[in-house]
Design a protein around this motif. Structure first.
Motif, PDB file in Angstrom:
ATOM      1  N   GLU A  66      36.344  53.244  50.573  1.00 14.21           N
ATOM      2  CA  GLU A  66      37.288  53.975  51.418  1.00 14.21           C
ATOM      3  C   GLU A  66      38.562  53.157  51.651  1.00 14.21           C
ATOM      4  N   LEU A  67      38.401  51.892  52.007  1.00 11.42           N
ATOM      5  CA  LEU A  67      39.551  51.044  52.304  1.00 11.42           C
ATOM      6  C   LEU A  67      40.352  50.713  51.048  1.00 11.42           C
ATOM      7  N   THR A  68      39.655  50.463  49.952  1.00 14.17           N
ATOM      8  CA  THR A  68      40.340  50.118  48.710  1.00 14.17           C
ATOM      9  C   THR A  68      41.149  51.296  48.180  1.00 14.17           C
ATOM     10  N   ASN A  69      40.566  52.489  48.271  1.00  9.67           N
ATOM     11  CA  ASN A  69      41.271  53.686  47.803  1.00  9.67           C
ATOM     12  C   ASN A  69      42.502  53.981  48.650  1.00  9.67           C
ATOM     13  N   ALA A  70      42.443  53.631  49.935  1.00  9.20           N
ATOM     14  CA  ALA A  70      43.574  53.899  50.831  1.00  9.20           C
ATOM     15  C   ALA A  70      44.633  52.804  50.768  1.00  9.20           C
ATOM     16  N   ALA A  71      44.279  51.637  50.226  1.00 12.60           N
ATOM     17  CA  ALA A  71      45.205  50.505  50.190  1.00 12.60           C
ATOM     18  C   ALA A  71      46.158  50.608  49.005  1.00 12.60           C
ATOM     19  N   GLU A  72      47.319  49.995  49.169  1.00 12.63           N
ATOM     20  CA  GLU A  72      48.267  49.890  48.060  1.00 12.63           C
ATOM     21  C   GLU A  72      47.975  48.586  47.328  1.00 12.63           C
ATOM     22  N   VAL A  73      47.337  48.696  46.182  1.00  9.96           N
ATOM     23  CA  VAL A  73      46.870  47.521  45.443  1.00  9.96           C
ATOM     24  C   VAL A  73      47.604  47.432  44.113  1.00  9.96           C
ATOM     25  N   THR A  74      48.183  46.284  43.818  1.00 11.95           N
ATOM     26  CA  THR A  74      48.769  46.042  42.501  1.00 11.95           C
ATOM     27  C   THR A  74      48.027  44.888  41.855  1.00 11.95           C
ATOM     28  N   ARG A  75      47.842  44.960  40.563  1.00  9.81           N
ATOM     29  CA  ARG A  75      47.115  43.925  39.844  1.00  9.81           C
ATOM     30  C   ARG A  75      47.891  43.547  38.584  1.00  9.81           C
ATOM     31  N   THR A  76      47.855  42.283  38.240  1.00  6.54           N
ATOM     32  CA  THR A  76      48.389  41.854  36.951  1.00  6.54           C
ATOM     33  C   THR A  76      47.343  42.159  35.888  1.00  6.54           C
ATOM     34  N   ALA A  77      47.743  42.890  34.881  1.00  2.00           N
ATOM     35  CA  ALA A  77      46.797  43.271  33.826  1.00  2.00           C
ATOM     36  C   ALA A  77      46.285  42.023  33.110  1.00  2.00           C
ATOM     37  N   LYS A  78      44.997  42.012  32.856  1.00  2.00           N
ATOM     38  CA  LYS A  78      44.382  40.850  32.203  1.00  2.00           C
ATOM     39  C   LYS A  78      45.013  40.581  30.838  1.00  2.00           C
ATOM     40  N   GLU A  79      45.436  41.650  30.179  1.00  3.19           N
ATOM     41  CA  GLU A  79      46.018  41.509  28.847  1.00  3.19           C
ATOM     42  C   GLU A  79      47.376  40.807  28.887  1.00  3.19           C
ATOM     43  N   GLU A  80      47.985  40.737  30.071  1.00  2.17           N
ATOM     44  CA  GLU A  80      49.320  40.160  30.189  1.00  2.17           C
ATOM     45  C   GLU A  80      49.303  38.660  30.465  1.00  2.17           C
ATOM     46  N   VAL A  81      48.122  38.078  30.641  1.00  6.34           N
ATOM     47  CA  VAL A  81      48.043  36.648  30.957  1.00  6.34           C
ATOM     48  C   VAL A  81      47.068  35.959  30.022  1.00  6.34           C
ATOM     49  N   ASP A  82      47.231  34.657  29.913  1.00 10.67           N
ATOM     50  CA  ASP A  82      46.262  33.819  29.203  1.00 10.67           C
ATOM     51  C   ASP A  82      45.181  33.463  30.216  1.00 10.67           C
ATOM     52  N   THR A  83      44.023  34.118  30.109  1.00  9.32           N
ATOM     53  CA  THR A  83      42.994  33.968  31.136  1.00  9.32           C
ATOM     54  C   THR A  83      42.423  32.556  31.202  1.00  9.32           C
ATOM     55  N   SER A  84      42.707  31.704  30.213  1.00 11.72           N
ATOM     56  CA  SER A  84      42.218  30.329  30.271  1.00 11.72           C
ATOM     57  C   SER A  84      42.865  29.566  31.421  1.00 11.72           C
ATOM     58  N   VAL A  85      43.954  30.122  31.963  1.00  8.04           N
ATOM     59  CA  VAL A  85      44.621  29.474  33.091  1.00  8.04           C
ATOM     60  C   VAL A  85      43.702  29.392  34.299  1.00  8.04           C
ATOM     61  N   LEU A  86      42.666  30.240  34.329  1.00  9.74           N
ATOM     62  CA  LEU A  86      41.737  30.253  35.452  1.00  9.74           C
ATOM     63  C   LEU A  86      40.959  28.941  35.568  1.00  9.74           C
ATOM     64  N   SER A  87      40.888  28.182  34.497  1.00 11.70           N
ATOM     65  CA  SER A  87      40.171  26.901  34.524  1.00 11.70           C
ATOM     66  C   SER A  87      41.093  25.719  34.804  1.00 11.70           C
ATOM     67  N   ASN A  88      42.382  25.984  34.977  1.00  9.41           N
ATOM     68  CA  ASN A  88      43.349  24.907  35.162  1.00  9.41           C
ATOM     69  C   ASN A  88      43.545  24.631  36.655  1.00  9.41           C
ATOM     70  N   ILE A  89      42.588  23.934  37.263  1.00  2.84           N
ATOM     71  CA  ILE A  89      42.662  23.624  38.695  1.00  2.84           C
ATOM     72  C   ILE A  89      43.845  22.706  39.007  1.00  2.84           C
ATOM     73  N   GLY A  90      44.345  22.018  37.990  1.00  4.43           N
ATOM     74  CA  GLY A  90      45.477  21.123  38.189  1.00  4.43           C
ATOM     75  C   GLY A  90      46.746  21.826  38.638  1.00  4.43           C
ATOM     76  N   LEU A  91      46.831  23.126  38.434  1.00  2.00           N
ATOM     77  CA  LEU A  91      48.006  23.874  38.880  1.00  2.00           C
ATOM     78  C   LEU A  91      48.199  23.766  40.383  1.00  2.00           C
ATOM     79  N   LEU A  92      47.108  23.569  41.126  1.00  2.74           N
ATOM     80  CA  LEU A  92      47.211  23.463  42.589  1.00  2.74           C
ATOM     81  C   LEU A  92      47.857  22.148  43.014  1.00  2.74           C
ATOM     82  N   GLU A  93      47.942  21.199  42.094  1.00  5.23           N
ATOM     83  CA  GLU A  93      48.532  19.913  42.433  1.00  5.23           C
ATOM     84  C   GLU A  93      50.024  19.883  42.141  1.00  5.23           C
ATOM     85  N   GLU A  94      50.544  20.921  41.470  1.00  8.43           N
ATOM     86  CA  GLU A  94      51.959  20.922  41.102  1.00  8.43           C
ATOM     87  C   GLU A  94      52.835  21.317  42.286  1.00  8.43           C
TER      88      GLU A  94
END
Length: 283
Positions: A255-283
C-alpha cells in the motif's frame, strides 16, 4: 567498525568495573547514569545495548550486565571523542541506514501488534481447521511381490481364509513384510498415487486385487480409517500468528510503496560491480 565494537564489548565484560546505581524506582530512560568529559550516558543508552546483546549474554544477571554495558559505552564514548573519531561519510551513512531500519522495525512492530490478536487467531483457526473438511487417514497392510500372477495367487489364498500377516511375513518382498505388512497410519499424498487410490476405494477389512506401482505388485488390506482430527489451537498458534503478521506487513508495504513516488536507477545503466567497492565511502 562492527568487529571493533564486538572486541570492545568483550573487553568491557572482562574488566567488570563497578558503578554505584540509583534506586530502581527513581530511574527513567532519561536518567543520567554516567558522564564522560561532560557527555551524558543515560539509562536509555544502556537499555538499547542490553536489548541488542547476543543470546549468550541475555542470560546473564542484570547486576553483571550493568557493569559490562557501562564499560562498553564509556570506552566507546572516550574513543569517539578523539580527533580521529570524527563522523566520516562511512559513519554517517551507517547511522542513516540504522535509523531507517529501526524506524521501519518500529512501524512493523505496531502493525503486527494490531494484526495479531486473540480474536484474529481464533478466526483463522476456525476457518482453517474447524470449518474446513477434515482429511481421512488410513491404516493398511500390504504384501509386495514381483508379478501380477504371484499377487493374484495371494489374493486367492487370502480369500480362502489365510491370515494376511502370516502370508506377508512369508511372501512379501517389501520392508514391511517381517512386520506382517503393516504400514501404519497415512493420509492422502503419502503413498504413490496407484496405491493411494486403491486404498481409498476399499472398505475396512476388504482385500484389494493386484495393484501395480513402480515398486511391483501389491495386495492390500484396509485395517482402519478415521477422520483426521484438527490440531489443538496451541499447536498451530505460532503458525497462525506468523501468517497474520506477514499478511499485515506485506499489505501495508504494498500500500505504501504503491502510493509513494519512487524513482530507481535501472540496473542496466550501472556497472553493478560497484556494489563491492566499499572504498567509495572513504572518498
Amino acid at each position: 567498525m562492527t568487529n571493533l565494537i564486538t572486541k570492545l564489548s568483550a573487553s568491557a565484560f572482562a574488566l567488570m568495573l563497578a558503578l554505584p546505581v540509583q534506586a530502581q524506582d527513581t530511574l527513567t530512560a532519561d536518567s543520567v547514569v554516567a558522564t564522560v568529559n561532560g557527555t551524558e550516558i543515560t539509562l536509555g543508552h544502556m537499555l538499547m545495548v542490553r536489548a541488542s546483546l547476543p543470546d549468550q549474554y541475555q542470560q546473564l544477571p542484570d547486576d553483571v550486565l550493568w557493569d559490562g554495558i557501562m564499560d562498553q559505552i564509556v570506552q566507546q564514548t572516550v574513543l569517539s571523542q578523539q580527533d580521529s573519531g570524527e563522523e566520516t561519510r562511512r559513519v554517517r551513512v551507517a547511522l542513516e541506514n540504522e535509523r531507517r531500519a529501526l524506524m521501519a522495525a518500529q512501524v512493523i512492530e505496531g502493525l503486527v501488534s494490531s494484526a495479531v490478536t486473540d480474536d484474529a487467531v481464533q478466526e483463522i483457526y476456525e476457518q482453517t481447521y474447524l470449518q474446513a473438511e477434515q482429511a481421512e487417514e488410513f491404516n493398511a497392510s500390504h504384501i509386495l511381490v514381483e508379478s501380477e500372477e504371484e499377487a493374484a495367487a495371494i489374493v486367492d489364498e487370502l480369500n480362502g481364509g489365510a491370515d494376511f500377516a502370516e502370508v506377508a511375513r512369508a511372501k512379501s518382498t517389501g520392508p514391511s513384510g517381517p512386520n506382517g505388512g503393516q504400514l501404519g497410519w497415512f493420509a492422502a499424498g503419502m503413498m504413490v498415487p496407484e496405491f493411494q487410490t486403491a486404498v481409498e476405494e476399499l472398505e475396512v477389512g476388504a482385500i484389494s486385487g493386484p495393484v501395480q506401482t513402480q515398486f511391483g505388485w501389491h495386495v492390500i488390506i484396509l485395517n482402519e480409517k478415521r477422520t483426521k482430527e484438527a490440531p489443538a489451537l496451541d499447536a498451530v498458534r505460532g503458525e497462525i500468528e506468523n501468517q497474520l503478521s506477514q499478511q499485515a506487513v506485506t499489505q501495508k508495504i504494498d500500500e505504501l510503496t504503491n502510493a509513494a513516488e519512487v524513482t530507481r536507477t535501472a540496473k542496466e545503466e550501472v556497472d553493478t560491480s560497484v556494489l563491492s567497492n566499499i572504498g567509495l565511502l572513504e572518498e
